[in-house]
Motif scaffolding. Sequence first.
Motif, PDB file in Angstrom:
ATOM      1  N   ILE A 216      -1.789  -0.931  -4.007  1.00 41.15           N
ATOM      2  CA  ILE A 216      -2.834   0.083  -3.894  1.00 41.15           C
ATOM      3  C   ILE A 216      -2.134   1.421  -3.719  1.00 41.15           C
ATOM      4  CG2 ILE A 216      -4.812   0.915  -2.604  1.00 41.15           C
ATOM      5  CD1 ILE A 216      -5.256  -1.916  -1.599  1.00 41.15           C
TER       6      ILE A 216
ATOM      7  N   ALA B 242      -7.197   0.162   2.193  1.00 38.71           N
ATOM      8  CA  ALA B 242      -6.259   1.282   2.192  1.00 38.71           C
ATOM      9  C   ALA B 242      -6.567   2.258   3.322  1.00 38.71           C
ATOM     10  CB  ALA B 242      -6.289   1.990   0.844  1.00 38.71           C
TER      11      ALA B 242
ATOM     12  N   LYS C 268       0.564   5.209   0.352  1.00 31.11           N
ATOM     13  CA  LYS C 268      -0.507   6.080   0.843  1.00 31.11           C
ATOM     14  C   LYS C 268       0.044   7.422   1.345  1.00 31.11           C
ATOM     15  CE  LYS C 268      -4.176   6.068   4.385  1.00 31.11           C
ATOM     16  NZ  LYS C 268      -4.829   5.256   5.451  1.00 31.11           N
TER      17      LYS C 268
ATOM     18  N   ILE D 204       0.863  -1.181   0.000  1.00 27.07           N
ATOM     19  CA  ILE D 204       0.000   0.000   0.000  1.00 27.07           C
ATOM     20  C   ILE D 204       0.897   1.227   0.000  1.00 27.07           C
ATOM     21  CG2 ILE D 204      -1.712   1.338   1.277  1.00 27.07           C
ATOM     22  CD1 ILE D 204      -2.746  -1.279   2.450  1.00 27.07           C
TER      23      ILE D 204
ATOM     24  N   GLU E 150      -5.509   0.580   6.427  1.00 24.92           N
ATOM     25  CA  GLU E 150      -4.111   0.184   6.342  1.00 24.92           C
ATOM     26  C   GLU E 150      -3.941  -1.320   6.564  1.00 24.92           C
ATOM     27  OE1 GLU E 150      -1.744   2.852   8.701  1.00 24.92           O
ATOM     28  OE2 GLU E 150      -2.334   4.586   7.505  1.00 24.92           O
TER      29      GLU E 150
ATOM     30  N   TYR F 192      -2.852   5.205  -3.040  1.00 22.97           N
ATOM     31  CA  TYR F 192      -4.031   5.851  -2.452  1.00 22.97           C
ATOM     32  C   TYR F 192      -3.668   7.220  -1.866  1.00 22.97           C
ATOM     33  CZ  TYR F 192      -8.189   6.188   0.633  1.00 22.97           C
ATOM     34  OH  TYR F 192      -9.341   6.581   1.260  1.00 22.97           O
TER      35      TYR F 192
END
Length: 283
Positions: A187, A275, A166, A164, A278, A189
């Motif tokens: 992902i 996302a 982010k 992820i 988390e 994000y």
Amino acid sequence: LIIQAGVNIKIAEGKSILSYSPVSIEGTEDKPIIITSLDKNKPYATFAIVGSDNPDEKVGINWLDVSGGKDKWLNGIFFIGQFSVHNIPNVYINNTKIHGSTGDDGINIKYANILIENSKFYGNTADQVDLDFVHGMVKNSEFNGKGELDSNGDGLDLSGSRVIVKNNIFTNLLDKGISIGEDTKAIVYKNTILNNNLGVAVKDLSKGYFIDNTFKNNKIAVAAYQKKQLFGGGSAYVYKNSFNSNQKDFEQDNPSEIHKINLVTEDYKKLKDNADREILGFS
């Protein structure tokens, strides 16, 4: 190996530090730990950490400033970054600066569960951060190529990973802000991705899910393609991103796909929820 707050390590040209046990870097805001070259015009080789098969091994890094290194073959292993971590099951990096590498990577991590947050990666010759076969999260950090370095340089280079990405900022990368390759799932994000050659690239059987990001002033915002014959094309899935003043928003080759998705489908909705919370939902 425990390195305590305020320690300043200077390494001579071509020399390295190699630890075969976990390292704890315990800097503070007032007393960061500094690793740099003895002579600013003569790069050291690498600061490297290699783990064993112990699943409990951990590297914890807080308030570290690394610069002035390169790369090195040591004991039959090529350490591609000025700071390299191999085969440590758990790696945590917080409030760290990685910059001024003249090798291929500012930092390289292989085979680990990772959390990188609140850190800055900038002015390294090629890739700022290179992650190979990792699982985890990169968040609240900055990746800046300064716009004057190697044309192959990426902000974040992912291979064979599940990640992820982010709330980061990617700017001034002469190649890609984020490179998602070699069967990676990511992902991406709520990031800001601006002033790069390619904002993001998804390639070689990878899947990238792009949700609520801002793409601005990139040559190409989202690219999907096949780079290596061993693999196939890449697949990008985009939802609710902002595209502003890019020369092109999308580009793909024949083996690859770019899908504009909605979150009605349960699988896609779960991606966004993961996302937000988390949670890494990829296998």
